[in-house]
Design an enzyme around this catalytic site. Structure first.
Site, short mmCIF file in Angstrom:
data_model
loop_
_atom_site.label_atom_id
_atom_site.label_comp_id
_atom_site.label_asym_id
_atom_site.label_seq_id
_atom_site.Cartn_x
_atom_site.Cartn_y
_atom_site.Cartn_z
N GLY A 239 53.21 3.65 30.90
CA GLY A 239 52.76 5.00 31.25
C GLY A 239 51.24 5.05 31.34
CG HIS A 240 48.90 4.51 27.81
ND1 HIS A 240 49.70 3.99 26.81
CD2 HIS A 240 48.50 5.73 27.37
CE1 HIS A 240 49.76 4.87 25.81
NE2 HIS A 240 49.06 5.93 26.12
CB SER B 121 51.81 4.95 21.43
OG SER B 121 51.04 4.94 22.60
NE ARG B 122 53.00 10.13 17.01
CZ ARG B 122 52.05 10.89 17.56
NH1 ARG B 122 52.18 11.30 18.81
NH2 ARG B 122 50.98 11.22 16.87
CG LEU C 44 46.70 0.78 26.16
CD1 LEU C 44 45.69 0.14 27.12
CD2 LEU C 44 46.55 2.30 26.19
CG MET D 121 45.19 8.88 21.18
SD MET D 121 45.54 9.91 19.74
CE MET D 121 47.31 9.88 19.72
N GLY D 122 45.38 4.25 22.71
CA GLY D 122 45.74 2.84 22.55
C GLY D 122 47.25 2.66 22.43
N GLY E 214 48.73 12.33 31.83
CA GLY E 214 50.16 12.23 32.13
C GLY E 214 50.88 13.55 31.89
NE ARG E 215 52.98 16.40 37.24
CZ ARG E 215 52.13 17.40 37.48
NH1 ARG E 215 51.94 18.33 36.55
NH2 ARG E 215 51.47 17.47 38.61
P1 AMP Z 1 48.16 8.93 24.39
O1 AMP Z 1 47.64 7.55 24.28
O2 AMP Z 1 49.54 9.10 23.90
O3 AMP Z 1 47.19 9.95 23.86
O4 AMP Z 1 48.27 9.23 25.94
C1 AMP Z 1 47.19 9.05 26.80
C2 AMP Z 1 47.53 9.55 28.17
O5 AMP Z 1 48.67 8.87 28.65
C3 AMP Z 1 47.88 11.03 28.21
O6 AMP Z 1 47.34 11.58 29.40
C4 AMP Z 1 49.38 11.02 28.26
O7 AMP Z 1 49.92 12.16 28.88
C5 AMP Z 1 49.62 9.79 29.10
N1 AMP Z 1 50.96 9.28 28.85
C6 AMP Z 1 51.49 8.84 27.69
N2 AMP Z 1 52.76 8.47 27.86
C7 AMP Z 1 53.05 8.67 29.17
C8 AMP Z 1 54.21 8.48 29.96
N3 AMP Z 1 55.35 8.02 29.47
N4 AMP Z 1 54.15 8.82 31.26
C9 AMP Z 1 53.01 9.31 31.78
N5 AMP Z 1 51.90 9.50 31.09
C10 AMP Z 1 51.90 9.20 29.79
#
Ligand code: AMP
Length: 586
Positions: free
Chosen positions: A336-337, A488-489, A333, A330-331, A449-450
């Site tokens: 982790g991303h 991101s939050r 970034l 969801m951007g 991501g886990r």
């Molecule tokens: P989001 O942008 O938050 O929707 O996350 C997109 C992807 O990034 C999802 O597969 C999340 O599980 C992964 N993700 C987000 N934060 C982390 C993190 N700290 N470690 C590993 N993966 C992450």
């Protein structure tokens, strides 16, 4: 006409190498060559050389005089020639009309047969130099022979007369027969010629002599035993050597056709070795991966696409099949991303990243409007990685052109627990957009991501339950140096809130450390950490669950409680974290 009984008057149309040599041999067997046609100077010279005294005539005269007519023109010219001669009424009753084109049987001679001629197709599985040396080559050379049943003995006798070894090939099998021979012989020349040039650039004086014993042994082995003759780095799964070869062949100065040939053949070699059970599939994958290394090493610029049509055009349609990975985000970034993207590049040749803040997965009171949007920064980070091929960043109208979708993926039971309690409908919205993005990007593998453990379980369940043909790969949680799970939050947190938020990761670590004392101790240790920050951290849930069901296991199956999950609000920001609990004592 021949002046010796039982001998034939032979006419040759097209005195190329094959025609002239066959004529020479038939003449040697006592037949008379009554005429030959040849348009090029080389053909005329060849006639003078190999068929001295034979008159050079035009095609129609040759046909008219011949009892045995050899049509030895280029393959592509044969159908037109036969139709043309038939149109002129040149074929005669009982005339033997023989062609030597590899890919055709006797159907191409149908116009001659209709005129009463006897059509025969013979093809020497041999290459000719167009000189007298070819006489020896013909001796014992296999010939494909195709004819109608009653004429087959004539075709066979003719081949025997030429000194060849007849092998009957069915009319319908000629195309395949010829493709096989061209592949084995013509393409072998290309491979050996490439190797010869490479060797000559290493300073070796006589590259042909250097490689002959090995190449001949390989050929002998392959001819006798097929794939079982294979040796070398691909068959051993030696990815390091393969990678080294690829690097060498990528160097400037190497002829540009060599690397693609090497890669295509090594890929086929690996696939065949794996199919034959000689190479484990993991080793095959390692070799395939090494072969694609040069593609990955070149820094890639993401191609930004905003619409479905642009996306479709940007995705490769490579028939040799490049493995494609997608990373959905969801951007906003963070590392982790980026770790997901790095993993994508490690497991695939083509990397697609999506950025889309999906309204469908936000509740009415959630942070859709204020969710961080940092496009310039995101693009710079992805460009910096140098491994992203396509960045798909659609707007809401592009993803939902007809407004809210009528049909959605239902997360079922798994979607009603944990996050699902606080965020009803969230997982339906998430799965719906993941399904849409899988359809739009058509990946072989998708990386998640886990960090979002429940999301991961649901995506795996969706892919399994709805038969989606994609591999799901998960990567561990990426954390800040102080332990905070990247999100991101986190951008919403003030410095003091950020400090308080560390209670979540501390709780996860404390739970892991208490594991040897059992599930009760895990929960207590984690709860204590959260309790210590109770003023600032509002815990929504802290649960120790069976990762398969996302529910606490019954009292009898406590050892299945291996996933510790927490959700809490810090200020107005909802955060989640989780940890895998390992009860083994070491
Ligand atoms: P989001 O942008 O938050 O929707 O996350 C997109 C992807 O990034 C999802 O597969 C999340 O599980 C992964 N993700 C987000 N934060 C982390 C993190 N700290 N470690 C590993 N993966 C992450």
């Amino acid at each position: 006409m021949s002046d010796r009984p039982g001998r034939l008057g032979v006419g040759i149309v097209g005195a190329g190498r094959v025609g002239a040599v066959l004529g020479m041999v038939l003449r040697g067997a006592g037949h008379a060559v009554v005429g030959a046609s040849g348009v090029s100077e080389a053909s005329r010279d060849r006639i003078a050389d190999l068929l001295p005294g034979v008159p050079v005539l035009d095609v129609e005269q040759v046909v008219e005089r011949a009892e045995l007519l050899l049509l030895t023109v280029p393959d592509d010219a044969l159908p037109g020639l036969v139709t043309g001669l038939a149109g002129l009424g040149r074929f005669t009753e009982g005339q033997l009309v023989v062609h030597t084109a590899g890919r055709f049987g006797v159907r191409v001679l149908e116009p001659a047969r209709k005129a009463g001629a006897i059509p025969l197709a013979i093809h020497p599985a041999m290459t000719f130099s167009g000189t007298a040396l070819d006489r020896a080559r013909l001796n014992g050379a296999p010939f494909a022979v195709t004819a109608q049943e009653d004429a087959l003995p004539i075709a066979i006798a003719l081949v025997v007369e030429l000194g060849g070894e007849p092998v009957v090939v069915e009319e319908g099998a000629r195309g395949r027969y010829h493709a096989a021979l061209a592949h084995a012989s013509n393409h072998l020349v290309t491979v050996v010629a490439q190797a010869r040039t490479l060797l000559s650039r290493t300073g070796v004086d006589n590259p042909g002599a250097l490689m002959a014993p090995l190449a001949q042994a390989a050929l002998d082995g392959a001819v006798r035993m097929g794939d079982a003759a294979l040796t070398g780095p691909v068959a051993r799964g030696d990815r390091g050597t393969v990678a080294e070869h690829v690097t060498e062949l990528s160097a400037p100065g190497v002829e540009s056709d060599v690397l693609p040939t090497y890669r295509a053949l090594a890929r086929a070699t690996a696939e065949r070795a794996a199919r034959a059970g000689r190479l484990r599939s993991a080793d095959r994958d390692a070799v395939l991966h090494a072969l694609d290394a040069p593609l990955r090493q070149q820094a890639r610029q993401p191609r930004v696409v905003r619409t479905r049509a642009e996306l479709k055009a940007a995705l490769s349609v490579d028939p040799t099949h490049r493995r494609r990975a997608v990373v959905m985000t969801m951007g906003a970034l963070h590392d982790g991303h980026l770790e997901l993207v790095r993993r994508a590049a490690a497991v695939a040749d083509e990397v697609v990243v999506t950025i889309f803040v999906n309204p469908l997965q936000f509740g009415p009171d959630e942070d859709l409007d204020r969710y961080p949007r940092t496009w310039e920064d995101d693009l710079a980070k992805l460009t910096g990685l140098g491994v992203v091929d396509v960045l798909f960043a659609p707007d809401v109208a592009q993803m939902y052109p007809h407004g809210e979708p009528q049909i959605r993926v239902n997360a079922g039971e798994l979607g009603t627990v944990l996050e699902g309690v606080a965020r009803p409908g969230h997982f339906d919205g998430m799965l719906t957009v993941v399904a849409k993005l899988l359809h739009l990007t058509r990946p072989d593998v998708a990386i998640f991501g886990r960090k979002d453990a429940q999301q991961l379980s649901l995506i795996r369940a969706m892919v399994a339950d709805l038969d989606m043909d994609v591999e799901i790969v998960a990567i561990p949680i990426v954390r800040e140096p102080d332990g905070l799970a990247m999100s991101s939050r986190n951008a919403f947190l003030s410095p003091s809130q950020r400090e308080s938020a560390l209670a979540l990761s501390r709780a996860m670590r404390a739970g892991q450390e208490a594991a040897p004392d059992g599930p009760g101790a895990v929960l207590a240790a984690a709860a204590a950490q959260l309790q210590a920050a109770a003023g600032e951290v509002g815990v929504d849930y802290l649960e120790l669950v069976d990762p398969a069901t996302l529910r606490p296991p019954g009292a009898q199956q406590q050892e299945l409680a291996t996933l510790l999950l927490v959700a809490a609000t810090v200020g107005t920001t909802r955060l989640i974290d989780n940890a895998v609990i390992d009860y083994s004592s070491d």
